[in-house]
Design an enzyme around this catalytic site. Structure first.
Site, short mmCIF file in Angstrom:
data_model
loop_
_atom_site.label_atom_id
_atom_site.label_comp_id
_atom_site.label_asym_id
_atom_site.label_seq_id
_atom_site.Cartn_x
_atom_site.Cartn_y
_atom_site.Cartn_z
N ASN A 27 -70.74 -9.88 -12.46
CA ASN A 27 -71.38 -8.59 -12.17
C ASN A 27 -70.31 -7.51 -12.00
OD1 ASN A 27 -71.95 -10.36 -9.57
ND2 ASN A 27 -71.95 -8.31 -8.76
N ASP A 28 -70.32 -6.73 -10.96
CA ASP A 28 -69.57 -5.48 -10.89
C ASP A 28 -68.13 -5.50 -11.41
OD1 ASP A 28 -71.75 -5.38 -9.21
OD2 ASP A 28 -70.62 -4.80 -7.44
N GLN A 79 -66.71 -9.23 -10.37
CA GLN A 79 -67.45 -10.18 -9.56
C GLN A 79 -67.80 -11.37 -10.45
OE1 GLN A 79 -68.85 -9.57 -5.88
NE2 GLN A 79 -66.73 -9.12 -6.39
N TRP A 102 -79.92 -5.90 -11.82
CA TRP A 102 -80.17 -6.96 -10.84
C TRP A 102 -81.63 -7.45 -10.92
CZ3 TRP A 102 -76.73 -9.81 -8.76
CH2 TRP A 102 -75.51 -9.29 -8.36
C1 FRU Z 1 -73.30 -4.47 -6.36
C2 FRU Z 1 -73.05 -5.55 -5.32
C3 FRU Z 1 -72.01 -5.07 -4.33
C4 FRU Z 1 -71.43 -6.35 -3.81
C5 FRU Z 1 -71.48 -7.24 -5.03
C6 FRU Z 1 -71.72 -8.69 -4.75
O1 FRU Z 1 -73.84 -4.94 -7.54
O2 FRU Z 1 -74.25 -5.89 -4.66
O3 FRU Z 1 -72.51 -4.23 -3.32
O4 FRU Z 1 -70.14 -6.19 -3.33
O5 FRU Z 1 -72.50 -6.72 -5.87
O6 FRU Z 1 -71.57 -9.45 -5.90
#
Ligand code: FRU
Length: 484
Positions: free
Chosen positions: A36-37, A53, A302
């Site tokens: 993710n991020d 992430q 998400w």
């Molecule tokens: C955003 C988020 C962040 C967090 C991360 C966890 O997409 O929810 O706030 O740090 O992803 O994976």
């Protein structure tokens, strides 16, 4: 036991399982598993570093690691060993999002440690901020003084658990960090802390808070200077739609304003979406050696099912990098000039009359289009991409509503839907740059005034490209390049 070594070994042993179908060619993805991020985006020692992430063990979100890649041009990426694993008491349930900065020539990461504190994992947790440092830009050591900001430093009256996503910046020799949080009553907000030594941090102020229309929690803030102004980009959760804007469950917005760093306040007049499509979240920016401000986001949404989660062993991609340009009271987002070096097999046509559907004689699943429409009398006109049989992805403009639309109802498997955004013609013209990459579409409208991004999952044979008009209009020019 989660360690960097275990993660790397797991991926090396299983990479052969990965299914190539839907893998993108000029976008960043993890080698295996979930992403993710974007995190820790930085230009350091002559190359771009990006972290993300990462849960390598399954193509679903899990205890977060930081994946790590480098690139010279943000088009081709080289995977490096996992940078962070949740291997300490203070981050045992995840190394959440954060940022990178250089100090004394060394690459530093600041990230959120996530700790589950009770049986209800979704509601019982706390978060803290940590630093890791690298001598070689590859292997990171977490500081022994971690956490450097703990939940006890959250001002009273705010959420005691949502306290995350540090984005560090330096002004006049002092380090500052912005963090996302909320007031526990349904209002997202941003906190600012400062430090001179990176170890001792003090609270400066709550710089911005939702007025009730901007979501109940703010994630991934990024605060930077651009053209003499201060810009805040952040990702509000569960922001209610406003007309055609903010139609996704979670959104991303930017505000151009003025940061009063002494007072700890940020003044802004209005906010705008960073991307008006289906899949864009948690973007992060950096500045490169040429002084360009560049943003990349996570090209997913998400709480949706991603088709590659079933049997493909990967899920998640980043958007293309985009240059952020201040244009009066708005931001423009443009593709980087680096994309031009990847253009192959140029095709060009001009002055094409359109009435009904026209097959453009070219096809593909990995290409760039540069198209200028002259709207004339047509009620609606646009492009149909990834076409075959019943499948198509439609980018259209409707004159009466001054509205641009991205429709993926017939795109293939995966989620359908339509996103719309207001776009004004310029002297009757609509200029588009469209990037298609296997399972993604990104369209830059009117020189980057609006961008729409979305994932699509068409059949491998859906390669057709058509233009169409309801009524009469023309294409001043139509250019296509394969991207290789
Ligand atoms: C955003 C988020 C962040 C967090 C991360 C966890 O997409 O929810 O706030 O740090 O992803 O994976």
């Amino acid at each position: 036991m989660y360690t960097r070594e275990n993660a790397d070994k797991f991926v090396a042993d299983r990479k052969y399982l990965l299914k190539e179908e839907y893998r993108l060619t000029f976008h960043l993805m993890s080698e295996f598993g979930w992403m993710n991020d974007p995190n820790g985006f930085i230009y350091y020692n002559g190359e771009f570093h990006m972290f993300y992430q990462y849960y390598p063990y399954q193509p679903v979100w899990g205890p977060m690691h930081w994946g790590h890649v480098v690139s010279e041009d943000l088009m081709k990426w080289k995977h490096l060993p996992v940078a962070l694993a949740p291997d300490q008491d203070y981050d045992r349930d995840g190394c959440f999002s954060g940022s990178a900065f250089e100090r004394d020539g060394k690459l530093h990461l600041m990230y959120t440690g996530h700790l589950v504190t009770g049986p209800d994992r979704d509601n019982e947790y706390c978060q803290n901020q940590n630093i890791a440092v690298s001598e070689d830009g590859i292997r990171f050591e977490k500081l022994t003084s971690n956490p450097v900001i703990g939940p006890e430093q959250i001002p009273p009256g705010l959420s005691e658990k949502d306290f995350r996503d540090p984005k560090v910046f330096e002004r006049d020799g002092v380090y500052y960090v912005v963090l996302g949080s909320n007031d526990g009553q349904g209002h997202g907000l941003i906190l600012l802390y400062r430090s001179e030594d990176l170890i001792h941090w003090s609270f400066v102020g709550e710089i911005a808070r939702s007025d009730g229309r901007l979501g109940d929690n703010w994630e991934c803030p990024d605060l930077f200077e651009l053209g003499g102004r201060d810009v805040l980009i952040m990702s509000p959760q569960r922001m209610p739609a406003q007309g055609d804007d903010y139609q996704n469950l979670h959104s991303t917005t930017y505000m151009i304003g003025r940061l009063d760093i002494g007072q700890g306040s940020f003044h802004y007049e209005r906010y705008e979406p960073v991307d008006c499509g289906f899949d864009f979240y948690a973007p992060q920016t950096t500045v490169d050696a040429k002084g360009r401000r560049i943003v990349m986001g996570w090209m997913e949404t998400w709480e949706t099912e991603i088709p590659t989660q079933l049997g493909h062993y990967w899920a998640g991609a980043m958007t293309m990098p985009r240059e952020v340009i201040l244009d009066g009271e708005a931001l423009l987002f443009k593709p980087l000039e680096e994309t031009v070096a990847y253009r192959h097999n140029a095709y060009e046509a001009s002055d094409i009359r359109l009435a009904g559907i026209k097959d453009m004689q070219v096809s593909g699943d990995c290409y760039e289009l540069e198209v200028v429409f002259q709207a004339d009398q047509a009620e609606e006109f646009g492009l149909r991409l990834r076409v075959s049989g019943e499948e198509e992805t439609v980018l259209s403009y409707r004159q009466a509503e001054s509205q641009f639309r991205f429709n993926r109802d017939l795109s293939g498997i995966g989620l359908g839907g339509e996103r719309r955004t207001k776009v004004e013609l310029k002297d009757g013209l609509l200029a588009l740059r469209v990037f298609v990459d296997k399972s993604s579409v990104e369209v830059f409208i009117q020189g980057g005034e609006k961008v729409m991004s979305g994932r699509i999952y068409p059949g491998a044979d859906s390669l057709g490209i058509q233009a169409y008009a309801d009524g009469l209009c023309s294409m001043v020019s139509f250019k296509k390049w394969d991207i290789k």
